[in-house]
Design a protein around this motif. Structure first.
Motif, PDB file in Angstrom:
ATOM      1  N   LEU A  10      85.602  22.392 -28.068  1.00  0.00           N
ATOM      2  CA  LEU A  10      84.719  22.639 -29.202  1.00  0.00           C
ATOM      3  C   LEU A  10      83.595  21.624 -29.167  1.00  0.00           C
ATOM      4  N   CYS A 101      88.046  28.647 -34.530  1.00  0.00           N
ATOM      5  CA  CYS A 101      87.442  27.904 -33.405  1.00  0.00           C
ATOM      6  C   CYS A 101      88.523  27.185 -32.589  1.00  0.00           C
ATOM      7  N   VAL A 111      83.462  26.606 -27.112  1.00  0.00           N
ATOM      8  CA  VAL A 111      82.880  27.028 -28.392  1.00  0.00           C
ATOM      9  C   VAL A 111      81.757  26.048 -28.753  1.00  0.00           C
ATOM     10  N   LEU A 113      78.995  25.167 -31.556  1.00  0.00           N
ATOM     11  CA  LEU A 113      78.602  25.449 -32.935  1.00  0.00           C
ATOM     12  C   LEU A 113      77.379  24.648 -33.316  1.00  0.00           C
TER      13      LEU A 113
END
Ligand code: ADP
Ligand code: ZN
Length: 191
Positions: A10, A101, A111, A113
């Motif tokens: 992430l 996520c 991922v 963001l």
């Protein structure tokens, strides 16, 4: 920085308005496409600043995105062949975005963001604090303060030219409303 190769992860791009979050998200996603990886991009339905479908930066770059109401829809719209998921304006999503996520990253997906870390009152915004705590990588970008030219870390809300109050409603019918990037010293709230 060491590159993760055996799992998903992430990564967060955050900061105030105008700091270049969308630009940086678009840049990273374009490089993913150059690498011939499969990417899916999402944004909340309510953000239609310039386009209902694309992620568009203030400087005019854009990338195609799917508007979704609830983060659950992201899971429904991807399959096992997707390598990278991009999400813009993440601050507006329901807190379920955090678990979703994590699930995507656990499944091996990168991922990325982008979202505001704080609102105009300088309070942490929606799911962003928890996402930042859980992410492998966090980049906090700065804009330029419109008042003094220093690096800006905050978003100033102005209503009819005056700093907004903390309790001013989010939607003000008939009022001239603007948002500016400002530094700690120049940011203010009307009392
Ligand atoms: P964000 O997604 O963080 O709101 P964007 O990526 O949409 O930011 O836009 C960044 C661009 O906005 C910059 O490259 C610059 O052209 C423009 N810009 C306008 N005002 C400012 C400002 N005060 N500070 C920095 N960039 C600004
Ligand atoms: Zn300033």
């Amino acid at each position: 920085m060491y590159k993760i190769t055996k799992s998903g992860w992430l990564e967060i791009i955050t900061g105030p308005m105008y700091c270049g979050k969308s630009e940086e998200l678009i840049r990273r996603l374009n490089r993913v496409k150059i690498a011939k990886q499969k990417v899916r991009v999402f944004k909340p339905v309510l953000d239609d600043r310039y386009s209902k479908k694309d992620v568009v930066s203030h400087s005019g770059n854009s990338i195609e995105a799917v508007p979704v109401d609830h983060p659950e829809e992201i899971l429904k719209r991807i399959d096992k062949t997707v390598d990278v998921v991009g999400i813009d304006e993440a601050q507006f999503f329901h807190s379920d975005l955090v678990a979703i996520c994590e699930e995507l990253a656990d499944e091996g997906i990168r991922v990325i963001l982008a979202g505001l870390d704080r609102d105009f009152r300088n309070q942490p915004f929606g799911p962003m604090p928890e996402l930042m705590a859980r992410a492998e990588y966090v980049d906090k970008l700065h804009a330029i303060c419109i008042q003094c030219g220093e690096p800006a870390s905050r978003t100033q809300r102005l209503i009819n030219g005056q700093p907004a109050r903390a309790d001013d409603p989010v939607i003000l019918v008939g009022a001239a409303e603007v948002y500016e990037a400002r530094c700690r010293s120049c940011h203010s709230l009307r009392t």
